[in-house]
Design a protein around this motif. Sequence first.
Motif, PDB file in Angstrom:
ATOM      1  N   LEU A 222       7.241  -1.909   1.012  1.00  0.00           N
ATOM      2  CA  LEU A 222       6.830  -2.190   2.212  1.00  0.00           C
ATOM      3  C   LEU A 222       8.019  -1.232   2.942  1.00  0.00           C
ATOM      4  N   HIS A 223       8.150  -0.882   3.722  1.00  0.00           N
ATOM      5  CA  HIS A 223       8.975  -0.147   4.303  1.00  0.00           C
ATOM      6  C   HIS A 223      10.597  -0.206   4.695  1.00  0.00           C
ATOM      7  N   PRO A 224      11.647   0.433   4.315  1.00  0.00           N
ATOM      8  CA  PRO A 224      12.531   0.292   3.785  1.00  0.00           C
ATOM      9  C   PRO A 224      13.522   0.014   5.396  1.00  0.00           C
ATOM     10  N   PHE A 225      13.184  -0.094   6.254  1.00  0.00           N
ATOM     11  CA  PHE A 225      13.722  -0.388   7.396  1.00  0.00           C
ATOM     12  C   PHE A 225      13.336  -1.009   8.664  1.00  0.00           C
ATOM     13  N   THR A 226      12.097  -1.847   8.375  1.00  0.00           N
ATOM     14  CA  THR A 226      11.232  -2.746   8.722  1.00  0.00           C
ATOM     15  C   THR A 226      10.403  -4.589   7.736  1.00  0.00           C
ATOM     16  N   GLY A 227      10.405  -3.199   6.781  1.00  0.00           N
ATOM     17  CA  GLY A 227       9.283  -4.810   5.880  1.00  0.00           C
ATOM     18  C   GLY A 227       8.362  -4.749   5.862  1.00  0.00           C
ATOM     19  N   ARG A 228       7.681  -3.996   6.754  1.00  0.00           N
ATOM     20  CA  ARG A 228       5.538  -4.053   6.539  1.00  0.00           C
ATOM     21  C   ARG A 228       5.228  -3.765   5.515  1.00  0.00           C
ATOM     22  N   ALA A 229       4.604  -4.453   5.112  1.00  0.00           N
ATOM     23  CA  ALA A 229       3.830  -3.640   3.970  1.00  0.00           C
ATOM     24  C   ALA A 229       2.643  -2.946   3.982  1.00  0.00           C
ATOM     25  N   HIS A 230       2.948  -1.617   3.078  1.00  0.00           N
ATOM     26  CA  HIS A 230       1.550  -0.569   3.288  1.00  0.00           C
ATOM     27  C   HIS A 230       1.369  -0.577   1.552  1.00  0.00           C
ATOM     28  N   LYS A 231       0.463  -0.279   2.049  1.00  0.00           N
ATOM     29  CA  LYS A 231      -0.576  -0.215   0.100  1.00  0.00           C
ATOM     30  C   LYS A 231      -0.199   1.370  -0.167  1.00  0.00           C
ATOM     31  N   GLU A 232       0.431   2.428   0.704  1.00  0.00           N
ATOM     32  CA  GLU A 232       1.659   3.453  -0.368  1.00  0.00           C
ATOM     33  C   GLU A 232       2.743   2.766  -0.625  1.00  0.00           C
ATOM     34  N   PRO A 233       3.043   3.554  -1.105  1.00  0.00           N
ATOM     35  CA  PRO A 233       2.944   4.797  -2.085  1.00  0.00           C
ATOM     36  C   PRO A 233       1.750   4.358  -3.882  1.00  0.00           C
ATOM     37  N   LEU A 234       2.158   2.535  -3.526  1.00  0.00           N
ATOM     38  CA  LEU A 234       1.892   1.810  -5.797  1.00  0.00           C
ATOM     39  C   LEU A 234       0.424   2.784  -4.700  1.00  0.00           C
ATOM     40  N   ARG A 235      -0.871   2.348  -4.137  1.00  0.00           N
ATOM     41  CA  ARG A 235      -2.224   2.941  -4.479  1.00  0.00           C
ATOM     42  C   ARG A 235      -1.798   4.032  -5.015  1.00  0.00           C
ATOM     43  N   THR A 236      -0.946   5.129  -5.190  1.00  0.00           N
ATOM     44  CA  THR A 236      -1.365   6.797  -5.537  1.00  0.00           C
ATOM     45  C   THR A 236      -0.414   6.625  -6.646  1.00  0.00           C
ATOM     46  N   LEU A 237       0.569   5.684  -6.987  1.00  0.00           N
ATOM     47  CA  LEU A 237       1.041   5.746  -8.030  1.00  0.00           C
ATOM     48  C   LEU A 237       0.596   5.439  -9.133  1.00  0.00           C
ATOM     49  N   ALA A 238      -0.145   4.355  -8.396  1.00  0.00           N
ATOM     50  CA  ALA A 238      -1.160   3.541  -9.815  1.00  0.00           C
ATOM     51  C   ALA A 238      -1.600   4.109 -10.258  1.00  0.00           C
ATOM     52  N   GLN A 239      -2.153   5.433  -9.927  1.00  0.00           N
ATOM     53  CA  GLN A 239      -3.275   6.275 -10.386  1.00  0.00           C
ATOM     54  C   GLN A 239      -2.638   7.410 -11.554  1.00  0.00           C
ATOM     55  N   TYR A 240      -1.622   7.951 -11.662  1.00  0.00           N
ATOM     56  CA  TYR A 240      -0.687   8.218 -12.602  1.00  0.00           C
ATOM     57  C   TYR A 240       0.169   8.234 -13.296  1.00  0.00           C
ATOM     58  N   ARG A 241       1.383   6.696 -12.865  1.00  0.00           N
ATOM     59  CA  ARG A 241       2.016   5.668 -13.248  1.00  0.00           C
ATOM     60  C   ARG A 241       2.316   4.740 -13.598  1.00  0.00           C
ATOM     61  N   ARG A 242       0.753   4.435 -13.967  1.00  0.00           N
ATOM     62  CA  ARG A 242       0.518   3.468 -14.640  1.00  0.00           C
ATOM     63  C   ARG A 242       0.202   3.193 -15.595  1.00  0.00           C
ATOM     64  N   TRP A 243       1.726   2.768 -17.013  1.00  0.00           N
ATOM     65  CA  TRP A 243       1.823   3.312 -18.527  1.00  0.00           C
ATOM     66  C   TRP A 243       0.739   2.137 -18.831  1.00  0.00           C
ATOM     67  N   GLU A 244       1.311   2.105 -20.468  1.00  0.00           N
ATOM     68  CA  GLU A 244       0.160   0.833 -20.745  1.00  0.00           C
ATOM     69  C   GLU A 244      -0.359  -0.267 -21.202  1.00  0.00           C
ATOM     70  N   ASP A 245       1.664  -0.805 -20.968  1.00  0.00           N
ATOM     71  CA  ASP A 245       1.726  -2.363 -20.093  1.00  0.00           C
ATOM     72  C   ASP A 245       1.274  -2.382 -19.345  1.00  0.00           C
ATOM     73  N   GLY A 246       0.566  -1.639 -18.438  1.00  0.00           N
ATOM     74  CA  GLY A 246      -0.549  -1.998 -17.180  1.00  0.00           C
ATOM     75  C   GLY A 246       1.184  -1.823 -15.925  1.00  0.00           C
ATOM     76  N   GLN A 247       2.089  -1.654 -16.328  1.00  0.00           N
ATOM     77  CA  GLN A 247       3.405  -1.704 -14.847  1.00  0.00           C
ATOM     78  C   GLN A 247       3.098  -0.268 -13.869  1.00  0.00           C
TER      79      GLN A 247
END
Length: 275
Positions: A222-247
């Motif tokens: 979510l944009h920190p000043f508007t609250g608008r939802a974006h796919k990033e940065p979670l989509r990119t983080l999921a590619q290399y920061r998702r651990w064995e528990d799925g988080q």
Amino acid sequence: MPEEQAVHISALYHFPVKSLQGHKSKSLPLDQFGAVNDRRWMLVDADNQFVTQRRLRAMAQLKATVITDGVRLENPEGERIEIRQPGTEAQVNTVRVWDDDVQARDAGDDAAHWLSEQLQSPVRLVAMGDEFRRPLQAPRQDRQVGFADAAPLLIISQESLDDLNSRLSDPVSMLRFRPNLVVSGGEPFAEDQWKTLTVHTHDGPLVLDCTHPCARCAIPGLHPFTGRAHKEPLRTLAQYRRWEDGQIYFGMNLAPAFGGQKPQTIHLGDKVTVE
């Protein structure tokens, strides 16, 4: 960690009301609950359940600032309300933060009306009082946390954010992750392995225990000043920061180890050593 890296505090953030906008600070005094005046206020619904941007994205548009006797809330148009810290006469309610039931003081009808109107949803503002207790889980049940999600403080290294931004077409700010402490001078994601962290403050060394890595929810998307939802940065983080528990993990939770010491203050530039 090699001495020549000179790890130090490079930014400090303060969020008076849980899930509303916060601000940068030059210093961060601590007490038994974490950073003084950080996440000491919270919004609840009609069932006294905590409310965050996960549910009401418009919360991102409201700015919270600590004033002498309470907190000031302001919307993007500059309309504001000042709310006094609830006293002993205020109603004490049992409210829920995640799985914890805690005692909190109601901040009054004026605050509830203003916030409900801004967010177009019925909410009330509550604050921590002298009766507030929220111990951490074992083995640190002797420590307390305020309305923060899981621990008194959150730390992220600037290098971790830089690594993420190097993978994004549109860089994101540290505010997406709402840390209290930012350090510079180390390697990306070095905080994953830290056990204890010592900040060499003006008052002497302050030891912080690294309780557990921070699993991320939807808020970094979510944009920190508007609250608008974006796919990033979670989509990119999921590619290399998702651990064995799925988080997805980004940052480290901290708990001060005051012991018999008096509370201390962290300042920008304070040297940091880690184990």
